[in-house]
Design a protein around this motif. Structure first.
Motif, PDB file in Angstrom:
ATOM      1  N   ASN A  83      31.255 -36.189 -42.821  1.00 23.11           N
ATOM      2  CA  ASN A  83      30.533 -35.990 -41.733  1.00 23.11           C
ATOM      3  C   ASN A  83      29.103 -36.013 -41.710  1.00 23.11           C
ATOM      4  O   ASN A  83      28.214 -35.121 -42.274  1.00 23.11           O
ATOM      5  CB  ASN A  83      30.882 -34.395 -41.157  1.00 23.11           C
ATOM      6  N   VAL A  84      28.348 -36.725 -40.827  1.00 23.37           N
ATOM      7  CA  VAL A  84      27.130 -36.864 -40.818  1.00 23.37           C
ATOM      8  C   VAL A  84      26.315 -35.802 -40.145  1.00 23.37           C
ATOM      9  O   VAL A  84      25.128 -35.513 -40.206  1.00 23.37           O
ATOM     10  CB  VAL A  84      26.580 -38.194 -40.085  1.00 23.37           C
ATOM     11  N   ARG A  85      27.002 -35.123 -39.546  1.00 26.20           N
ATOM     12  CA  ARG A  85      26.288 -33.927 -38.808  1.00 26.20           C
ATOM     13  C   ARG A  85      26.441 -32.622 -39.714  1.00 26.20           C
ATOM     14  O   ARG A  85      25.992 -31.564 -39.198  1.00 26.20           O
ATOM     15  CB  ARG A  85      27.062 -33.578 -37.368  1.00 26.20           C
ATOM     16  N   PHE A  86      26.760 -32.888 -40.835  1.00 26.57           N
ATOM     17  CA  PHE A  86      26.592 -31.809 -41.740  1.00 26.57           C
ATOM     18  C   PHE A  86      25.207 -31.624 -42.266  1.00 26.57           C
ATOM     19  O   PHE A  86      24.875 -30.496 -42.659  1.00 26.57           O
ATOM     20  CB  PHE A  86      27.366 -32.138 -43.292  1.00 26.57           C
ATOM     21  N   TYR A  87      24.434 -32.494 -41.804  1.00 26.11           N
ATOM     22  CA  TYR A  87      22.850 -32.393 -42.067  1.00 26.11           C
ATOM     23  C   TYR A  87      22.247 -32.340 -40.642  1.00 26.11           C
ATOM     24  O   TYR A  87      22.262 -33.348 -39.674  1.00 26.11           O
ATOM     25  CB  TYR A  87      22.382 -33.536 -42.638  1.00 26.11           C
ATOM     26  N   PRO A  88      21.153 -31.115 -40.581  1.00 28.43           N
ATOM     27  CA  PRO A  88      20.657 -31.257 -39.268  1.00 28.43           C
ATOM     28  C   PRO A  88      19.550 -32.428 -38.981  1.00 28.43           C
ATOM     29  O   PRO A  88      19.216 -33.073 -37.864  1.00 28.43           O
ATOM     30  CB  PRO A  88      19.425 -30.078 -39.615  1.00 28.43           C
ATOM     31  N   GLY A  89      19.195 -33.423 -40.081  1.00 25.19           N
ATOM     32  CA  GLY A  89      18.455 -34.754 -39.925  1.00 25.19           C
ATOM     33  C   GLY A  89      19.225 -35.686 -39.064  1.00 25.19           C
ATOM     34  O   GLY A  89      18.646 -36.625 -38.227  1.00 25.19           O
ATOM     35  N   GLU A  90      20.527 -35.559 -38.739  1.00 24.98           N
ATOM     36  CA  GLU A  90      21.325 -36.382 -37.823  1.00 24.98           C
ATOM     37  C   GLU A  90      20.984 -36.257 -36.479  1.00 24.98           C
ATOM     38  O   GLU A  90      20.652 -37.175 -35.893  1.00 24.98           O
ATOM     39  CB  GLU A  90      22.848 -36.339 -38.355  1.00 24.98           C
ATOM     40  N   GLU A  91      20.955 -35.311 -35.759  1.00 20.64           N
ATOM     41  CA  GLU A  91      20.877 -34.882 -34.461  1.00 20.64           C
ATOM     42  C   GLU A  91      19.316 -34.793 -34.277  1.00 20.64           C
ATOM     43  O   GLU A  91      18.968 -35.074 -33.352  1.00 20.64           O
ATOM     44  CB  GLU A  91      21.419 -33.454 -33.979  1.00 20.64           C
ATOM     45  N   LYS A  92      18.503 -34.679 -35.259  1.00 22.52           N
ATOM     46  CA  LYS A  92      17.048 -34.816 -35.164  1.00 22.52           C
ATOM     47  C   LYS A  92      16.572 -36.342 -35.142  1.00 22.52           C
ATOM     48  O   LYS A  92      15.443 -36.412 -34.991  1.00 22.52           O
ATOM     49  CB  LYS A  92      16.321 -33.841 -36.293  1.00 22.52           C
TER      50      LYS A  92
END
Length: 399
Positions: free
Chosen positions: A118-127
């Motif tokens: 899951n790429v949203r395990f990292y805050p950098g995805e949504e930022k």
């Protein structure tokens, strides 16, 4: 500017293809997938890349882990379901970035598929973080976006990543979404009818304003209709009304009329004494909603009116149910309209998760022209907005 699609890329053989998909599918309490339309939707793109002997790295999100690793949002169920649908192994990476992932991608052979965690395990995805996006690349040479449903988000795996992969394209699901939207909004066969429902005006007022310049008829049902009806002076009891949007709603209504757009609202409704599946309910004209009751569905006269309004339609775009269709007592209006739309001779384009669910529950999905995989993305296109994920494909797809 036009988008380049995966079948326009000359050489995929042996290339590492980073494919952004949307496998944000519903799960039950035991982590079993309950509906896999979004996974099935990208099979043509995946199979095309497999036929061309590409190495496929899949990336998606699931749920809202909010930048933290949470196992209930793991991509494992999606990898397992995709393996069954393809009849071949889809390896799940332990993460979406890092040395272990890089080693897995480096070891791939033509025809292999690796699904990132899951790429949203990292805050950098949504930022939309460039550093995170660069880490996602893992040596991939081609980027393919086949995730229309998240293309209204400027997220790292949708937007920033295109800065770090030289070849950028879209998949066949994206192609279908854009082609059908163009048929509906850019060059429609008329009369063009828009049906809007759902609970609130606030999520769709910009859609309505934009549609006034494009459609021949607008049908408004669901809870959002009562903000309009209240603005017209009706006593709507305890029905859902957004008081702060009454004036805006009426301006939109007057704009539609000034443009010569036929604007339809419910003439009767199913009311209940409380918001409950077991509440006492009855059918009343709009003029006779009891003071302490609330409207939770359109009534049979409204169904007849709306059905008549779409009889001569050549194109129908529908987003949002006519009532609280999840409760049997308040589902008849939505399902009756599903049947009416299915029986029309129009090109029918369905958008939004609730509308999709209603069409499937109504047993008419196979008779619809196209069912969009995107809720928010579909609405933003209807608003006339540019979607970040699509805009970047247009800008970089032909370089």
């Amino acid at each position: 500017m036009s988008i380049r699609y995966i079948d326009e890329i000359k050489d995929l053989e042996g290339k590492k293809v980073f494919m952004r998909v949307d496998f944000n599918v519903p799960l039950d309490d035991n982590q079993n997938i309950t509906e896999d339309t979004r996974i099935r939707g990208v099979l043509p793109t995946i199979n095309y890349a497999l036929d061309k002997k590409a190495k496929i790295v899949l990336a998606s999100h699931l749920g809202r882990p909010k930048g933290e690793r949470k196992e209930k949002y793991s991509m494992a169920p999606a990898a397992e379901r995709l393996s069954k649908l393809l009849g071949k192994e889809v390896k799940l990476a332990p993460d979406c970035i890092g040395s272990q992932v890089q080693a897995m991608v480096d070891a791939m052979k033509p025809g292999d598929i690796v699904m990132l965690e899951n790429v949203r395990f990292y805050p950098g995805e949504e930022k939309n973080d460039n550093e995170f996006a660069q880490a996602l690349v893992n040596g991939c040479e081609i980027y393919v976006n086949d995730a229309f449903a998240v293309s209204h988000r400027a997220h790292a795996s949708v937007h920033a990543i295109t800065n770090f992969i030289p070849v950028v394209a879209a998949g066949f699901l994206m192609k279908n979404e854009m082609n059908y939207f163009d048929k509906a909004m850019k060059n429609p066969i008329r009369p063009l009818v828009a049906i809007l429902g759902g609970a609130k005006v606030s999520g769709k007022i910009e859609v309505l304003e934009n549609l006034c310049d494009k459609v021949d008829k607008i049908i408004v049902g669901g809870g959002m209709a009562f903000t309009f009806l209240k603005g017209m002076g009706y006593n709507v009891g305890k029905s859902l009304v957004e008081e702060d949007l009454i004036e805006t709603a009426m301006k939109t209504y007057e704009k539609a009329r000034a443009k010569g757009v036929k604007f339809y609202l419910p003439v009767d409704c199913v009311v209940a004494d409380q918001f409950s599946a077991t509440a006492e309910n009855k059918i009343v004209p709009i003029q006779e909603i009891p003071e302490s009751w609330m409207a939770l569905d359109i009534g049979p006269a409204s169904v007849a009116l709306f059905s008549e309004a779409i009889q001569n339609a050549k194109t129908i775009v529908w987003n949002g149910p006519m009532g609280v269709f999840e409760m049997d007592a308040f589902s008849r209006g939505t399902f009756a309209l599903v049947t009416a739309v299915a029986n029309s001779y129009a090109l029918t384009i369905i958008g939004g998760g609730d509308t999709d669910a209603a069409v499937n529950r109504g047993g008419e999905a196979s008779r619809m022209g196209y069912i969009s995989t995107g809720g928010g993305a579909f609405l933003e296109l209807l608003e006339g907005k540019k979607l970040p994920g699509i805009q970047v494909l247009e800008e970089k797809g032909n370089k």
